[in-house]
Design a protein around this motif. Structure first.
Motif, PDB file in Angstrom:
ATOM      1  N   SER A 110      74.458  54.583 -49.655  1.00  0.00           N
ATOM      2  CA  SER A 110      74.705  55.573 -50.774  1.00  0.00           C
ATOM      3  C   SER A 110      73.099  56.101 -50.970  1.00  0.00           C
ATOM      4  O   SER A 110      73.026  57.446 -51.411  1.00  0.00           O
ATOM      5  CB  SER A 110      75.137  55.588 -51.296  1.00  0.00           C
ATOM      6  OG  SER A 110      75.244  54.878 -52.229  1.00  0.00           O
ATOM      7  N   GLY A 111      72.884  55.449 -51.136  1.00  0.00           N
ATOM      8  CA  GLY A 111      71.094  55.039 -51.809  1.00  0.00           C
ATOM      9  C   GLY A 111      69.939  54.885 -50.443  1.00  0.00           C
ATOM     10  O   GLY A 111      68.387  54.595 -50.486  1.00  0.00           O
ATOM     11  N   LEU A 112      70.296  55.158 -49.011  1.00  0.00           N
ATOM     12  CA  LEU A 112      69.203  55.416 -47.954  1.00  0.00           C
ATOM     13  C   LEU A 112      68.130  55.877 -48.656  1.00  0.00           C
ATOM     14  O   LEU A 112      67.274  55.720 -48.074  1.00  0.00           O
ATOM     15  CB  LEU A 112      70.364  55.730 -46.535  1.00  0.00           C
ATOM     16  CG  LEU A 112      71.560  54.656 -46.336  1.00  0.00           C
ATOM     17  CD1 LEU A 112      71.386  54.985 -45.080  1.00  0.00           C
ATOM     18  CD2 LEU A 112      69.834  53.256 -46.002  1.00  0.00           C
ATOM     19  N   ALA A 113      68.618  57.000 -48.507  1.00  0.00           N
ATOM     20  CA  ALA A 113      67.300  57.693 -49.349  1.00  0.00           C
ATOM     21  C   ALA A 113      66.076  57.869 -49.455  1.00  0.00           C
ATOM     22  O   ALA A 113      64.570  57.724 -50.060  1.00  0.00           O
ATOM     23  CB  ALA A 113      67.661  59.610 -49.444  1.00  0.00           C
ATOM     24  N   ARG A 114      66.620  56.959 -50.735  1.00  0.00           N
ATOM     25  CA  ARG A 114      65.889  56.349 -51.718  1.00  0.00           C
ATOM     26  C   ARG A 114      64.600  55.258 -50.835  1.00  0.00           C
ATOM     27  O   ARG A 114      63.866  54.602 -51.803  1.00  0.00           O
ATOM     28  CB  ARG A 114      66.445  55.434 -52.920  1.00  0.00           C
ATOM     29  CG  ARG A 114      67.464  56.840 -53.540  1.00  0.00           C
ATOM     30  CD  ARG A 114      68.919  56.517 -54.773  1.00  0.00           C
ATOM     31  NE  ARG A 114      68.289  55.504 -55.479  1.00  0.00           N
ATOM     32  CZ  ARG A 114      69.437  54.277 -56.365  1.00  0.00           C
ATOM     33  NH1 ARG A 114      70.567  54.398 -55.855  1.00  0.00           N
ATOM     34  NH2 ARG A 114      68.720  53.309 -56.568  1.00  0.00           N
ATOM     35  N   ILE A 115      65.313  54.201 -50.236  1.00  0.00           N
ATOM     36  CA  ILE A 115      64.465  53.248 -49.748  1.00  0.00           C
ATOM     37  C   ILE A 115      62.941  53.588 -48.508  1.00  0.00           C
ATOM     38  O   ILE A 115      62.540  53.036 -48.566  1.00  0.00           O
ATOM     39  CB  ILE A 115      64.774  52.765 -48.739  1.00  0.00           C
ATOM     40  CG1 ILE A 115      65.566  52.854 -47.208  1.00  0.00           C
ATOM     41  CG2 ILE A 115      66.580  52.079 -49.917  1.00  0.00           C
ATOM     42  CD1 ILE A 115      65.814  52.436 -46.707  1.00  0.00           C
ATOM     43  N   VAL A 116      62.859  55.363 -48.189  1.00  0.00           N
ATOM     44  CA  VAL A 116      61.726  55.615 -47.456  1.00  0.00           C
ATOM     45  C   VAL A 116      60.912  56.163 -48.265  1.00  0.00           C
ATOM     46  O   VAL A 116      61.011  56.342 -49.846  1.00  0.00           O
ATOM     47  CB  VAL A 116      62.671  56.673 -46.879  1.00  0.00           C
ATOM     48  CG1 VAL A 116      61.162  57.819 -46.096  1.00  0.00           C
ATOM     49  CG2 VAL A 116      63.753  57.360 -45.863  1.00  0.00           C
ATOM     50  N   THR A 117      59.757  55.348 -48.139  1.00  0.00           N
ATOM     51  CA  THR A 117      58.476  55.713 -48.876  1.00  0.00           C
ATOM     52  C   THR A 117      57.325  56.931 -48.003  1.00  0.00           C
ATOM     53  O   THR A 117      57.486  56.741 -46.065  1.00  0.00           O
ATOM     54  CB  THR A 117      57.583  54.115 -48.880  1.00  0.00           C
ATOM     55  OG1 THR A 117      57.002  54.561 -47.365  1.00  0.00           O
ATOM     56  CG2 THR A 117      58.223  53.863 -50.148  1.00  0.00           C
ATOM     57  N   PRO A 118      56.501  57.743 -47.927  1.00  0.00           N
ATOM     58  CA  PRO A 118      55.134  58.337 -47.679  1.00  0.00           C
ATOM     59  C   PRO A 118      55.382  57.904 -46.070  1.00  0.00           C
ATOM     60  O   PRO A 118      54.682  58.094 -45.235  1.00  0.00           O
ATOM     61  CB  PRO A 118      54.604  59.166 -48.648  1.00  0.00           C
ATOM     62  CG  PRO A 118      55.261  58.766 -49.973  1.00  0.00           C
ATOM     63  CD  PRO A 118      56.449  57.208 -49.355  1.00  0.00           C
ATOM     64  N   GLU A 119      55.158  56.061 -46.705  1.00  0.00           N
ATOM     65  CA  GLU A 119      55.006  55.450 -45.319  1.00  0.00           C
ATOM     66  C   GLU A 119      55.351  55.116 -43.969  1.00  0.00           C
ATOM     67  O   GLU A 119      54.743  55.037 -43.192  1.00  0.00           O
ATOM     68  CB  GLU A 119      53.793  53.751 -45.801  1.00  0.00           C
ATOM     69  CG  GLU A 119      52.518  54.015 -46.916  1.00  0.00           C
ATOM     70  CD  GLU A 119      53.307  53.695 -48.449  1.00  0.00           C
ATOM     71  OE1 GLU A 119      53.922  54.527 -48.550  1.00  0.00           O
ATOM     72  OE2 GLU A 119      52.686  53.289 -49.254  1.00  0.00           O
TER      73      GLU A 119
END
Length: 540
Positions: A208-217
């Motif tokens: 449910s929190g996959l979107a939170r682990i992505v960074t601009p890099e």
């Protein structure tokens, strides 16, 4: 007709010959006499029918026994096989068509039974392998999860049909498409190491929190990932920065095998190797290295300046002690003159040490590029004095071209030759043997002499390369500062090589080995320095 209760058969026939008279002949016979032959015929017919029926029944029984019953058995066996019962076996001894059919069915049943057994074994092996994989998947120390690329592959195929040829350029022009493609990827299963890496309590929390682990890099890495699937590369691997669910940045090495078939799209194992400690250690090492380089540079500059400034007072000491010793020569006692001599010699030795330290500090200073150096030319100039002193040489003209700093390589051979001259044996003429062999991208070179050698087992092979180290008294073998061989090793190491010495024993000579980088391959005209690189003396 019936008369008096008795039945009669009446037959009336006209009389037409010899002429029609109109007469009729009436023949009356009792019915019993008339019907007797008919009844006898009927009885015979009935017996024939009964015999025929019995014969047909026998024939049908034989047919049922020899044809219908085997066919029924064959039918039951086929039905049993269809139900999964492969234990039925048929009578294959018959020599007729039914026997052929029975043998064919029996062989087919055996093949099906064998195939079923093989399939069951394979299914068992697959189940065991799946269980082992699941155990390894869950117990792995590397974070792994399975991603479903089915929707992603379909979306990429749509882009291909729309005329997209260069996916990378297309994604850079439309950045929002990157996130649309990312939404097509489904994470199916997550192992425990993934939960630890991203700080999740269970699989549901991390999904449910996959979107939170992505960074601009991650944006550029995602483009590379989708391009790898687009081009069906074999393996994708890239380093990126992700966040834990708690917001901590982690540097991970992302890798997965790119599926080559449609069947492999549903479960692609993606691994995340946490290299954050390694990158932090590298950053610390890089900072420490820069700090050490600055410190060494400052130290070298200080040593150079200090050594340079020390020479002026030393020159004054030597000059004035010389003047005083001359002016007071007739007034000084012998012991006092000896004291002046000690002061003068000490100042000269101090000046030699300072000069050698200056030379040692200059080695490796930045700003001097490497260039091809012909060692044959270097040694030719340096060997003139030893040859005039009676030394014999071999192999110097065949030395190769190396990549280095000319002045430093001249110092290297100057100190090596000076060491060989200083420690030559008094019982025989000095003999110097040069050699070189290729060793990867380097040349392994050596200089062998027939001097006093080294005593084995005493650690002298390493000690002689240290600063200010001498194996003999200061007055023996012409003295010296003990820095010459240290300069040689520093020159070699500054060129990326290594240096060592070997000696069979005392009075058996020594061989100094060292490696220097070879220049890039070039083809030179005959007689050029590059054309002479293939002339190699024999390895000692």
């Amino acid at each position: 007709m019936e008369v008096g209760g008795q039945r009669y058969a009446l037959e009336i026939a006209p009389v037409d010959e010899p002429a029609p008279l109109g007469w009729q002949v009436i023949n009356i016979v009792p019915a019993t006499i008339y019907h007797a032959p008919l009844e006898e015929g009927n009885r015979e017919t009935l017996w024939l029918i009964l015999v025929s029926v019995a014969l047909m029944a026998g024939i049908m029984a034989l047919v049922a026994r020899h044809i219908l019953r085997p066919l029924d058995t064959l039918t039951c066996s086929v039905q049993a096989v269809a139900r999964g019962d492969y234990s039925r076996r048929l009578d294959t001894t018959r020599a007729d068509e039914i026997g052929d059919l029975a043998r064919a069915v029996d062989a087919l049943t055996q093949q099906l039974d064998s195939s079923r057994a093989t399939l069951e074994r394979r299914l068992t092996d697959i189940s065991a392998a799946e269980a082992r994989f699941e155990t390894l998947f869950e117990s792995a120390e590397i974070a792994i999860w399975n991603e479903d690329f089915t929707d992603l592959a379909g979306r990429l195929e749509i882009l291909r049909h729309q005329g997209v040829v260069d996916l990378r350029a297309h994604l850079r022009q439309t950045p929002e498409l990157v996130w649309e493609l990312l939404a097509c990827v489904r994470v199916r299963h997550v192992n425990r190491a993934s939960l630890r890496l991203f700080g999740a309590r269970d699989e549901a929390e991390i999904l449910s929190g996959l979107a939170r682990i992505v960074t601009p890099e991650t944006h550029g890495v995602l483009i590379n990932k989708f391009c790898a699937v687009w081009a069906r590369e074999s393996v994708f691997q890239s380093e990126t920065v992700l966040r834990t669910l708690g917001g901590e940045r982690r540097v991970v090495l992302l890798s997965f095998p790119v599926p080559q078939t449609a069947e492999g799209l549903a479960a692609v194992p993606v691994s995340f190797l946490d290299v954050t400690p390694i990158r932090k250690a590298e950053d610390r090492l890089r900072r420490n290295t820069l700090e050490l380089e600055r410190s060494n540079s400052d130290l070298e500059s200080f040593a150079y300046a200090s050594a340079h400034d020390l020479r002026e007072p030393l020159r004054n000491i030597t000059s004035y002690t010389t003047l005083l010793s001359r002016r007071l020569a007739d007034r000084l006692e012998p012991e006092e003159q000896e004291f002046f001599h000690y002061v003068h010699q000490g100042a000269l030795r101090m000046d030699d040490l300072v000069c050698d330290l200056l030379e040692f500090s200059r080695i490796g200073r930045p700003g001097r590029p490497l260039e091809p150096v012909d060692l044959a030319d270097v040694t030719e100039r340096l060997l003139r004095a030893p040859i005039e002193a009676g030394a014999e040489t071999e192999g110097a003209a065949s030395l190769p071209v190396v990549l280095g700093i000319p002045a430093d390589l001249e110092k290297l051979y100057t100190n090596l030759l000076g060491n060989a001259l200083k420690y030559r044996s008094p019982d025989r003429p000095l003999r110097l043997t040069f050699g070189a062999v290729p060793e990867g991208s380097f040349w392994r070179l050596w200089l062998r002499d027939n001097g006093i050698g080294l005593q084995p087992g005493q650690g002298y092979e390493e000690r002689i390369f240290r600063l200010f180290q001498r194996l003999h008294g200061r007055a023996e073998y012409g003295g010296g500062t003990g820095i010459g061989l240290a300069i040689c090793r520093k020159v070699v190491e500054h060129h990326g090589g290594r240096m060592w010495v070997e000696s069979p024993g005392l009075d058996q000579g020594t061989t100094f080995f060292f490696t220097l980088p070879a220049p890039p391959p070039r083809v030179g005209p005959p007689g050029s320095v590059f054309g002479r690189m293939e002339l190699l003396p024999k390895d000692p």
